[in-house]
Design a protein around this motif. Structure first.
Motif, mmCIF file in Angstrom:
data_model
loop_
_atom_site.group_PDB
_atom_site.id
_atom_site.type_symbol
_atom_site.label_atom_id
_atom_site.label_comp_id
_atom_site.label_asym_id
_atom_site.label_seq_id
_atom_site.Cartn_x
_atom_site.Cartn_y
_atom_site.Cartn_z
ATOM 1 N N UNK A 198 1.038 -1.507 -0.133
ATOM 2 C CA UNK A 198 -0.086 -0.014 -0.373
ATOM 3 C C UNK A 198 0.594 1.304 -0.100
ATOM 4 N N UNK A 199 2.194 1.247 0.370
ATOM 5 C CA UNK A 199 3.216 2.382 0.458
ATOM 6 C C UNK A 199 3.194 2.835 -0.923
ATOM 7 N N UNK A 200 3.084 1.731 -2.247
ATOM 8 C CA UNK A 200 3.676 1.873 -3.362
ATOM 9 C C UNK A 200 2.814 1.917 -4.387
ATOM 10 N N UNK A 201 1.982 1.495 -3.791
ATOM 11 C CA UNK A 201 0.491 1.439 -4.941
ATOM 12 C C UNK A 201 -0.798 2.216 -4.761
ATOM 13 N N UNK A 202 -0.935 3.109 -5.414
ATOM 14 C CA UNK A 202 -1.888 4.073 -4.941
ATOM 15 C C UNK A 202 -2.953 3.396 -4.375
ATOM 16 N N UNK A 203 -4.235 3.892 -3.814
ATOM 17 C CA UNK A 203 -6.097 3.289 -3.737
ATOM 18 C C UNK A 203 -6.685 4.174 -4.888
ATOM 19 N N UNK A 204 -6.086 4.359 -6.035
ATOM 20 C CA UNK A 204 -6.968 4.563 -6.742
ATOM 21 C C UNK A 204 -6.636 3.873 -7.922
ATOM 22 N N UNK A 205 -5.686 3.022 -7.888
ATOM 23 C CA UNK A 205 -4.802 1.823 -9.259
ATOM 24 C C UNK A 205 -5.666 0.255 -8.321
ATOM 25 N N UNK A 206 -5.350 0.328 -6.972
ATOM 26 C CA UNK A 206 -6.297 -0.824 -6.754
ATOM 27 C C UNK A 206 -7.032 -0.312 -5.000
ATOM 28 N N UNK A 207 -7.999 -0.338 -4.973
ATOM 29 C CA UNK A 207 -8.417 0.170 -3.550
ATOM 30 C C UNK A 207 -8.113 -0.498 -2.330
ATOM 31 N N UNK A 208 -7.296 0.063 -1.516
ATOM 32 C CA UNK A 208 -7.020 -1.133 -0.140
ATOM 33 C C UNK A 208 -7.466 -2.588 -0.522
ATOM 34 N N UNK A 209 -9.529 -2.616 0.003
ATOM 35 C CA UNK A 209 -10.073 -3.778 0.099
ATOM 36 C C UNK A 209 -10.068 -4.633 -1.329
ATOM 37 N N UNK A 210 -9.767 -4.166 -2.326
ATOM 38 C CA UNK A 210 -9.338 -5.311 -3.413
ATOM 39 C C UNK A 210 -7.692 -5.800 -3.323
ATOM 40 N N UNK A 211 -6.795 -4.686 -2.587
ATOM 41 C CA UNK A 211 -5.915 -5.555 -2.632
ATOM 42 C C UNK A 211 -5.459 -6.065 -1.673
ATOM 43 N N UNK A 212 -6.486 -6.643 -0.195
ATOM 44 C CA UNK A 212 -6.369 -7.102 0.859
ATOM 45 C C UNK A 212 -6.414 -7.978 0.281
ATOM 46 N N UNK A 213 -7.798 -8.817 -1.279
ATOM 47 C CA UNK A 213 -8.561 -10.089 -1.031
ATOM 48 C C UNK A 213 -7.250 -10.043 -2.586
ATOM 49 N N UNK A 214 -6.155 -9.566 -3.200
ATOM 50 C CA UNK A 214 -5.978 -10.056 -3.833
ATOM 51 C C UNK A 214 -4.619 -10.445 -3.252
ATOM 52 N N UNK A 215 -3.960 -10.348 -2.163
ATOM 53 C CA UNK A 215 -3.084 -10.165 -1.308
ATOM 54 C C UNK A 215 -3.383 -11.915 -0.722
ATOM 55 N N UNK A 216 -4.593 -11.622 -0.479
ATOM 56 C CA UNK A 216 -5.018 -12.712 -0.021
ATOM 57 C C UNK A 216 -4.702 -14.446 -0.482
ATOM 58 N N UNK A 217 -5.865 -14.101 -1.727
ATOM 59 C CA UNK A 217 -5.870 -15.028 -2.794
ATOM 60 C C UNK A 217 -4.449 -15.349 -3.201
ATOM 61 N N UNK A 218 -3.370 -14.466 -3.390
ATOM 62 C CA UNK A 218 -1.926 -15.257 -4.351
ATOM 63 C C UNK A 218 -1.442 -15.900 -2.894
ATOM 64 N N UNK A 219 -2.264 -15.580 -1.191
ATOM 65 C CA UNK A 219 -0.975 -16.239 -0.645
ATOM 66 C C UNK A 219 -1.928 -17.185 0.023
ATOM 67 N N UNK A 220 -2.753 -17.655 -0.505
ATOM 68 C CA UNK A 220 -3.378 -19.058 0.312
ATOM 69 C C UNK A 220 -2.573 -20.557 -0.626
ATOM 70 N N UNK A 221 -2.618 -21.783 -0.079
ATOM 71 C CA UNK A 221 -2.596 -22.823 -0.626
ATOM 72 C C UNK A 221 -1.100 -23.182 -0.441
ATOM 73 N N UNK A 222 -0.100 -21.938 0.526
ATOM 74 C CA UNK A 222 1.235 -22.063 1.503
ATOM 75 C C UNK A 222 1.175 -23.588 1.813
ATOM 76 N N UNK A 223 1.792 -24.387 2.097
ATOM 77 C CA UNK A 223 2.206 -25.322 2.567
ATOM 78 C C UNK A 223 2.224 -25.056 4.741
ATOM 79 N N UNK A 224 2.512 -24.212 4.783
ATOM 80 C CA UNK A 224 2.528 -23.956 6.282
ATOM 81 C C UNK A 224 1.683 -22.629 6.144
ATOM 82 N N UNK A 225 0.587 -22.306 7.255
ATOM 83 C CA UNK A 225 -0.374 -21.469 8.328
ATOM 84 C C UNK A 225 0.373 -19.732 7.854
#
Length: 484
Positions: free
Chosen positions: A60-87
């Protein structure tokens, strides 16, 4: 936050522009025009965050909310980092005698590249879906980046991925992570040369701005700023976990030891240091010692790539050092441009002594032979019953040969699982039970195209890859607009 080229020819681009680019049009690398500084209170306030939450804070320090709103950013990162073998996605393993290992290899391809790659691909797909457009990703790999790019992008409707790897210079598991992916949007080439050889035709293709624009050509190597940006988070995570940070005291220093090849990871660590997090950085290399020679003597000259037990860092062109130089020299783009153009033209240059001294103040280095790698793997097993991958052993060699002060904690970056490097494990006289996902690779069909070493190999490879990029566009063009 806006971005500029390390060579001064581009200013004022936003994250969206930079994400869909490889090298800058002037041949440089993109960097933020300003470095956000973290106050000690901010650093302390991040204690207790999960790694996924920390990635969101950093991004969020490098991606303005005009480009990716904070809520969308949380969803994208959360989806990206699921499926790793440790919680927790990452794992800190504390061994004897202050040996603390930060394991970054719990993603699909068992390497640290999965952390940044999954997030970066989600960002790309986010923008492509919004505009119903496509892009073509061109990736050269020394072993891990290609597999991570393929696994992150396989089957996505907005991306085609063209990957080139050095045939015979990577492990069977690294190769299988690439050639067993048969999705229509994945195109794999095996080249008769080193990863540095592969970089030459790729640079020429990215320099062709007509090709870049007409085919939506972009990079997912650590040339792409997004990859480096996400890597900032694991340095901060290491600091919060291992520095001994207390509520009211001054921020303590943490030494972070990094196995280094293309220098994307060490560039991220230096950026975090510039943000105000007190890191002491150690870049460890194998017999491909250009970075060690640079720091200790100012000799920035390429030699022939030596094949070692740590193939992902068999690199003599640590291209992300351009970012380090830019930060080190106070964003002096003219000096960086002169230095890097000289290096690219002659494959050698000398760092002025005053600049070398500055560099040695912020990064120290060491070099490790194959014998040193095996010795380190054996010793770590004997003392801890813990198997290191050969790249992590390059870093951990420092633990056994450079005793550290009890006044400062240390962290060793584990970039890959030993499951990917069974030959090295066996040469060390050790065993490691392979995960089921790795065993299953042997049963899968494979597909790739061979790039042979001809008399005019660089031009021939460039032409073959250009034809593939063009054919991908023709095959996919119906009803779809290409990015640019």
């Amino acid at each position: 936050m806006q971005y500029c080229s390390t060579r001064g020819g581009v200013h004022g681009w936003d994250f969206h522009d930079v994400l869909f680019s490889g090298y800058a049009p002037d041949g440089g690398m993109f960097m933020p025009e300003s470095v956000p500084v973290l106050s000690p209170d901010t650093v302390r306030s991040w204690r207790g965050l999960t790694y996924t939450q920390l990635v969101v804070e950093v991004a969020s320090l490098f991606i303005p909310t005009q480009l990716i709103p904070r809520q969308d950013l949380q969803v994208l990162v959360g989806e990206a980092l699921t499926g790793f073998s440790v919680a927790e996605v990452l794992k800190v393993t504390r061994l004897k005698e202050g040996l603390s290992v930060l394991e970054l290899f719990h993603g699909d391809t068992l390497a640290f590249k999965d952390l940044a790659m999954t997030c970066t691909v989600r960002f790309l797909n986010y923008f492509l879906k919004k505009k119903n457009r496509r892009a073509t990703v061109l990736v050269g790999t020394s072993g891990d980046t290609g597999g991570s790019a393929i696994q992150s992008a396989r089957g996505l409707s907005g991306l085609d991925v063209v990957v080139v790897y050095p045939r015979g210079r990577i492990t069977p598991v690294q190769e299988k992570h690439m050639i067993t992916c048969l999705e229509d949007n994945v195109h794999v080439f095996a080249a008769d040369g080193s990863s540095d050889d592969i970089d030459q035709p790729l640079r020429r293709l990215f320099a062709d701005q007509d090709l870049v624009r007409s085919h939506g050509l972009m990079s997912l190597n650590s040339v792409n700023w997004s990859r480096v940006m996400i890597q900032l988070a694991h340095f901060i995570y290491a600091y919060l976990e291992l520095s001994g940070l207390e509520a009211e005291a001054d921020l303590p220093e943490l030494e972070v030891v990094v196995p280094t090849g293309g220098a994307g990871n060490i560039a991220a660590g230096y950026f975090v240091k510039q943000m105000g997090v007190p890191l002491k950085l150690v870049a460890m290399v194998n017999s491909n010692d250009i970075l060690h020679r640079l720091v200790t003597s100012g000799d920035f000259s390429m030699a022939a790539v030596t094949q070692t037990l740590a193939p992902a860092i068999d690199i003599q062109d640590p291209y992300n050092m351009e970012r380090v130089f830019w930060l080190l020299l106070g964003r002096d783009a003219a000096s960086v441009k002169h230095m890097m153009e000289e290096f690219q033209q002659s494959h050698r240059c000398s760092l002025p002594e005053n600049h070398r001294k500055l560099l040695a103040q912020v990064i120290s280095t060491g070099t490790v032979t194959d014998d040193g790698i095996l010795e380190t793997m054996r010793k770590c097993w004997e003392e801890n019953q813990y198997v290191l991958c050969p790249h992590t052993a390059v870093a951990v060699w420092h633990h056994y040969h450079c005793p550290h002060s009890p006044m400062i904690n240390r962290c060793y970056i584990a970039t890959a699982s030993p499951a990917k490097f069974q030959a090295a494990v066996q040469r060390a006289g050790l065993t490691f039970d392979l995960p089921e996902a790795v065993l299953a690779l042997d049963k899968l069909a494979s597909r790739y195209q061979h790039l042979e070493r001809s008399a005019n190999w660089c031009k021939d490879w460039e032409d073959t890859l250009r034809e593939k990029i063009q054919s991908v566009t023709l095959a996919r063009k119906s009803g779809v607009t290409y990015y640019r």
